[in-house]
Design a protein around this motif. Sequence first.
Motif, PDB file in Angstrom:
ATOM      1  N   GLY A  23     -49.435 -30.567   1.440  1.00  0.00           N
ATOM      2  CA  GLY A  23     -48.673 -29.870   2.474  1.00  0.00           C
ATOM      3  C   GLY A  23     -47.385 -30.582   2.840  1.00  0.00           C
ATOM      4  N   LEU A  24     -47.454 -31.905   2.965  1.00  0.00           N
ATOM      5  CA  LEU A  24     -46.243 -32.658   3.292  1.00  0.00           C
ATOM      6  C   LEU A  24     -45.205 -32.566   2.172  1.00  0.00           C
ATOM      7  N   PHE A  25     -45.652 -32.745   0.947  1.00  0.00           N
ATOM      8  CA  PHE A  25     -44.717 -32.615  -0.166  1.00  0.00           C
ATOM      9  C   PHE A  25     -44.299 -31.166  -0.374  1.00  0.00           C
ATOM     10  N   GLY A  26     -45.199 -30.241  -0.061  1.00  0.00           N
ATOM     11  CA  GLY A  26     -44.871 -28.831  -0.191  1.00  0.00           C
ATOM     12  C   GLY A  26     -43.720 -28.409   0.703  1.00  0.00           C
ATOM     13  N   LEU A  27     -43.557 -29.062   1.846  1.00  0.00           N
ATOM     14  CA  LEU A  27     -42.412 -28.764   2.707  1.00  0.00           C
ATOM     15  C   LEU A  27     -41.095 -29.107   2.018  1.00  0.00           C
ATOM     16  N   PHE A  28     -41.063 -30.206   1.307  1.00  0.00           N
ATOM     17  CA  PHE A  28     -39.847 -30.586   0.584  1.00  0.00           C
ATOM     18  C   PHE A  28     -39.575 -29.640  -0.587  1.00  0.00           C
ATOM     19  N   TYR A  29     -40.631 -29.248  -1.277  1.00  0.00           N
ATOM     20  CA  TYR A  29     -40.471 -28.278  -2.360  1.00  0.00           C
ATOM     21  C   TYR A  29     -40.004 -26.930  -1.799  1.00  0.00           C
ATOM     22  N   ALA A  30     -40.537 -26.530  -0.664  1.00  0.00           N
ATOM     23  CA  ALA A  30     -40.119 -25.269  -0.040  1.00  0.00           C
ATOM     24  C   ALA A  30     -38.658 -25.339   0.390  1.00  0.00           C
ATOM     25  N   TYR A  31     -38.220 -26.494   0.858  1.00  0.00           N
ATOM     26  CA  TYR A  31     -36.813 -26.662   1.209  1.00  0.00           C
ATOM     27  C   TYR A  31     -35.930 -26.474  -0.027  1.00  0.00           C
ATOM     28  N   ALA A  32     -36.355 -27.001  -1.152  1.00  0.00           N
ATOM     29  CA  ALA A  32     -35.593 -26.818  -2.388  1.00  0.00           C
ATOM     30  C   ALA A  32     -35.539 -25.354  -2.791  1.00  0.00           C
ATOM     31  N   VAL A  33     -36.637 -24.630  -2.625  1.00  0.00           N
ATOM     32  CA  VAL A  33     -36.662 -23.203  -2.961  1.00  0.00           C
ATOM     33  C   VAL A  33     -35.718 -22.429  -2.048  1.00  0.00           C
ATOM     34  N   TRP A  34     -35.787 -22.665  -0.746  1.00  0.00           N
ATOM     35  CA  TRP A  34     -34.946 -21.923   0.189  1.00  0.00           C
ATOM     36  C   TRP A  34     -33.477 -22.270   0.026  1.00  0.00           C
ATOM     37  N   THR A  35     -33.164 -23.513  -0.291  1.00  0.00           N
ATOM     38  CA  THR A  35     -31.776 -23.894  -0.539  1.00  0.00           C
ATOM     39  C   THR A  35     -31.237 -23.191  -1.773  1.00  0.00           C
ATOM     40  N   ALA A  36     -32.023 -23.144  -2.826  1.00  0.00           N
ATOM     41  CA  ALA A  36     -31.598 -22.463  -4.050  1.00  0.00           C
ATOM     42  C   ALA A  36     -31.465 -20.960  -3.806  1.00  0.00           C
ATOM     43  N   LEU A  37     -32.367 -20.386  -3.031  1.00  0.00           N
ATOM     44  CA  LEU A  37     -32.289 -18.962  -2.724  1.00  0.00           C
ATOM     45  C   LEU A  37     -31.055 -18.643  -1.879  1.00  0.00           C
ATOM     46  N   ASP A  38     -30.757 -19.497  -0.925  1.00  0.00           N
ATOM     47  CA  ASP A  38     -29.559 -19.320  -0.111  1.00  0.00           C
ATOM     48  C   ASP A  38     -28.300 -19.399  -0.973  1.00  0.00           C
ATOM     49  N   PHE A  39     -28.256 -20.352  -1.880  1.00  0.00           N
ATOM     50  CA  PHE A  39     -27.099 -20.492  -2.762  1.00  0.00           C
ATOM     51  C   PHE A  39     -26.964 -19.274  -3.677  1.00  0.00           C
ATOM     52  N   LEU A  40     -28.079 -18.774  -4.167  1.00  0.00           N
ATOM     53  CA  LEU A  40     -28.053 -17.573  -4.999  1.00  0.00           C
ATOM     54  C   LEU A  40     -27.494 -16.384  -4.226  1.00  0.00           C
ATOM     55  N   ILE A  41     -27.947 -16.183  -3.010  1.00  0.00           N
ATOM     56  CA  ILE A  41     -27.477 -15.053  -2.204  1.00  0.00           C
ATOM     57  C   ILE A  41     -25.993 -15.193  -1.879  1.00  0.00           C
ATOM     58  N   LEU A  42     -25.568 -16.405  -1.535  1.00  0.00           N
ATOM     59  CA  LEU A  42     -24.154 -16.625  -1.227  1.00  0.00           C
ATOM     60  C   LEU A  42     -23.269 -16.357  -2.444  1.00  0.00           C
ATOM     61  N   GLN A  43     -23.682 -16.818  -3.602  1.00  0.00           N
ATOM     62  CA  GLN A  43     -22.868 -16.631  -4.799  1.00  0.00           C
ATOM     63  C   GLN A  43     -22.890 -15.175  -5.268  1.00  0.00           C
ATOM     64  N   ALA A  44     -24.010 -14.501  -5.127  1.00  0.00           N
ATOM     65  CA  ALA A  44     -24.093 -13.098  -5.550  1.00  0.00           C
ATOM     66  C   ALA A  44     -23.246 -12.203  -4.659  1.00  0.00           C
ATOM     67  N   ASN A  45     -23.140 -12.544  -3.374  1.00  0.00           N
ATOM     68  CA  ASN A  45     -22.336 -11.754  -2.450  1.00  0.00           C
ATOM     69  C   ASN A  45     -20.905 -12.252  -2.340  1.00  0.00           C
ATOM     70  N   GLY A  46     -20.539 -13.226  -3.148  1.00  0.00           N
ATOM     71  CA  GLY A  46     -19.199 -13.784  -3.101  1.00  0.00           C
ATOM     72  C   GLY A  46     -18.158 -12.851  -3.686  1.00  0.00           C
ATOM     73  N   TYR A  47     -16.932 -13.323  -3.703  1.00  0.00           N
ATOM     74  CA  TYR A  47     -15.798 -12.518  -4.151  1.00  0.00           C
ATOM     75  C   TYR A  47     -15.929 -12.127  -5.622  1.00  0.00           C
ATOM     76  N   LEU A  48     -16.368 -13.034  -6.465  1.00  0.00           N
ATOM     77  CA  LEU A  48     -16.460 -12.759  -7.898  1.00  0.00           C
ATOM     78  C   LEU A  48     -17.819 -12.206  -8.315  1.00  0.00           C
ATOM     79  N   GLY A  49     -18.865 -12.466  -7.567  1.00  0.00           N
ATOM     80  CA  GLY A  49     -20.204 -12.028  -7.962  1.00  0.00           C
ATOM     81  C   GLY A  49     -20.754 -12.907  -9.078  1.00  0.00           C
ATOM     82  N   LEU A  50     -21.847 -12.485  -9.665  1.00  0.00           N
ATOM     83  CA  LEU A  50     -22.490 -13.241 -10.740  1.00  0.00           C
ATOM     84  C   LEU A  50     -22.636 -12.362 -11.970  1.00  0.00           C
TER      85      LEU A  50
END
Length: 115
Positions: A23-50
């Motif tokens: 559970g403790l390590f899972g929080l860090f892994y979950a942070y990595a997942v949410w950070t990557a998901l946030d970056f994906l959403i930001l880049q997909a909605n950006g000016y150039l898209g993906l």
Amino acid sequence: MSARIGDARRPALPTWRIATIAGLFGLFYAYAVWTALDFLILQANGYLGLNGLGWFVLLFAVVFPILVFAAAFALGWRRVAWQFALILLTGLALVAVLWLNVLAFATTSFSIYGG
């Protein structure tokens, strides 16, 4: 000298310790997942898209921590506490290396943009 077929190897740790460490390590892994998901959403909605490569790279960055956590958990849950934690920490380091590679690729290469 022969082992019984019905015997299953018991974990070296009690269930509550396995759950606490995971559970403790899972929080860090979950942070990595949410950070990557946030970056994906930001880049997909950006000016150039993906484009297709961008979607593949950034979706892989979302799925990779989940796969590494599952593999590290499967490898370590029957070991003693410090070995289990070390396996999960090694997997977390592998996730961090991939994330830094994705960020470096996204900032220095425009081949993932413009879909």
